[in-house]
Scaffold this active site. Structure first.
Site, mmCIF file in Angstrom:
data_model
loop_
_atom_site.group_PDB
_atom_site.id
_atom_site.type_symbol
_atom_site.label_atom_id
_atom_site.label_comp_id
_atom_site.label_asym_id
_atom_site.label_seq_id
_atom_site.Cartn_x
_atom_site.Cartn_y
_atom_site.Cartn_z
ATOM 1 N N ALA A 5 11.537 -6.063 -2.103
ATOM 2 C CA ALA A 5 10.090 -6.227 -2.205
ATOM 3 C C ALA A 5 9.780 -7.614 -2.749
ATOM 4 O O ALA A 5 10.295 -8.003 -3.793
ATOM 5 C CB ALA A 5 9.509 -5.157 -3.125
ATOM 6 N N ALA A 7 6.480 -8.710 -3.168
ATOM 7 C CA ALA A 7 5.134 -8.750 -3.743
ATOM 8 C C ALA A 7 5.199 -8.955 -5.246
ATOM 9 O O ALA A 7 6.164 -8.554 -5.907
ATOM 10 C CB ALA A 7 4.390 -7.453 -3.429
ATOM 11 N N HIS A 21 3.053 1.878 -3.016
ATOM 12 C CA HIS A 21 4.168 1.576 -2.119
ATOM 13 C C HIS A 21 5.471 2.160 -2.668
ATOM 14 O O HIS A 21 6.277 2.723 -1.925
ATOM 15 C CB HIS A 21 4.286 0.056 -1.940
ATOM 16 C CG HIS A 21 4.643 -0.362 -0.573
ATOM 17 N ND1 HIS A 21 5.931 -0.661 -0.209
ATOM 18 C CD2 HIS A 21 3.889 -0.547 0.539
ATOM 19 C CE1 HIS A 21 5.957 -0.999 1.058
ATOM 20 N NE2 HIS A 21 4.726 -0.941 1.538
ATOM 21 N N ARG A 23 5.774 4.783 -4.564
ATOM 22 C CA ARG A 23 5.714 6.250 -4.417
ATOM 23 C C ARG A 23 6.032 6.695 -2.994
ATOM 24 O O ARG A 23 6.569 7.789 -2.793
ATOM 25 C CB ARG A 23 4.334 6.760 -4.822
ATOM 26 C CG ARG A 23 4.161 6.959 -6.312
ATOM 27 C CD ARG A 23 2.930 7.801 -6.615
ATOM 28 N NE ARG A 23 1.687 7.171 -6.239
ATOM 29 C CZ ARG A 23 1.025 6.307 -7.000
ATOM 30 N NH1 ARG A 23 1.491 5.974 -8.171
ATOM 31 N NH2 ARG A 23 -0.103 5.775 -6.568
ATOM 32 N N ARG A 24 5.668 5.900 -2.001
ATOM 33 C CA ARG A 24 5.878 6.280 -0.601
ATOM 34 C C ARG A 24 7.326 6.092 -0.139
ATOM 35 O O ARG A 24 7.709 6.643 0.891
ATOM 36 C CB ARG A 24 4.947 5.478 0.304
ATOM 37 C CG ARG A 24 3.510 5.876 0.191
ATOM 38 C CD ARG A 24 2.630 5.297 1.286
ATOM 39 N NE ARG A 24 3.055 4.015 1.795
ATOM 40 C CZ ARG A 24 2.327 2.907 1.776
ATOM 41 N NH1 ARG A 24 1.123 2.908 1.258
ATOM 42 N NH2 ARG A 24 2.778 1.784 2.283
ATOM 43 N N ARG A 25 8.098 5.298 -0.874
ATOM 44 C CA ARG A 25 9.483 5.063 -0.463
ATOM 45 C C ARG A 25 10.361 6.283 -0.716
ATOM 46 O O ARG A 25 10.197 6.957 -1.728
ATOM 47 C CB ARG A 25 10.073 3.893 -1.264
ATOM 48 C CG ARG A 25 9.813 2.585 -0.633
ATOM 49 C CD ARG A 25 10.456 1.466 -1.434
ATOM 50 N NE ARG A 25 9.377 0.545 -1.750
ATOM 51 C CZ ARG A 25 9.212 -0.102 -2.870
ATOM 52 N NH1 ARG A 25 10.075 0.008 -3.837
ATOM 53 N NH2 ARG A 25 8.193 -0.891 -3.041
ATOM 54 N N GLU A 33 13.229 -6.003 -6.487
ATOM 55 C CA GLU A 33 11.956 -6.715 -6.500
ATOM 56 C C GLU A 33 12.232 -8.170 -6.859
ATOM 57 O O GLU A 33 12.727 -8.466 -7.944
ATOM 58 C CB GLU A 33 10.985 -6.072 -7.484
ATOM 59 C CG GLU A 33 10.597 -4.668 -7.054
ATOM 60 C CD GLU A 33 9.617 -3.991 -7.983
ATOM 61 O OE1 GLU A 33 9.360 -4.525 -9.084
ATOM 62 O OE2 GLU A 33 9.117 -2.914 -7.607
ATOM 63 N N ASP A 55 10.678 -6.676 2.765
ATOM 64 C CA ASP A 55 9.246 -6.443 2.940
ATOM 65 C C ASP A 55 8.510 -7.247 1.866
ATOM 66 O O ASP A 55 8.420 -6.813 0.733
ATOM 67 C CB ASP A 55 8.944 -4.962 2.800
ATOM 68 C CG ASP A 55 7.511 -4.617 3.159
ATOM 69 O OD1 ASP A 55 6.789 -5.471 3.703
ATOM 70 O OD2 ASP A 55 7.113 -3.465 2.882
#
Length: 157
Positions: A5, A7, A21, A23-25, A33, A55
């Protein structure tokens, strides 16, 4: 799967987006990160999983550009300095990919289809990301453009 990641949580709204994001992984995915220096961080891991998902390239390019703008201002020379910074990011990432043989999936945005950005910084970003996308796609075995949630295969070798 290693999820990389790029971001950065610079404000509350972005912190909420990043948390959503996360939580959705899928829980089995490892996460790294890192806003810059992705290639060197991947090398430092040693045994990265066989699949790495970056991403996203869009934010990596933005991070490089904004770091250069903060360092030198938006005057003459910014475009060249930012291009060198992005080139270094891409070279390090692609060197890692070739050196390890891991499967690399890169997510990016297409920003060249919209209106020309009104600011110089926006135009520099659009050009840098367009070049970065071209370089990654040229090296990729497969390139897919997602439009309205539908995949359009651009390349498969």
């Amino acid at each position: 799967m290693l999820y990389v990641a790029t971001a950065e949580a610079a404000d509350d709204e972005m912190r909420r987006r990043i948390e959503e994001h996360r939580r959705r992984r899928p829980p089995a995915w490892e996460t790294l990160e890192v806003r810059r220096g992705v290639g060197s961080r991947l090398w430092a891991l040693g045994g990265a999983p066989p699949v790495v998902l970056l991403d996203c390239l869009s934010l990596l390019v933005s991070n490089a550009l904004l770091d250069e703008a903060a360092r030198r201002g938006e005057g003459p020379g910014l475009e060249d300095a930012a291009a060198r910074a992005v080139e270094q990011e891409l070279s390090d990432l692609l060197d890692w990919h070739e050196g390890t043989g891991r499967h690399l999936v890169v997510v990016s945005n297409e920003v060249g289809w919209g209106v020309v950005p009104p600011s110089r910084l926006g135009r520099i970003y659009r050009d840098l990301l367009g070049s970065a996308n071209q370089r990654i796609a040229a090296r990729a075995r497969r390139a897919v453009l997602m439009v309205a949630g539908l995949p359009l295969e651009l390349k498969r070798t």
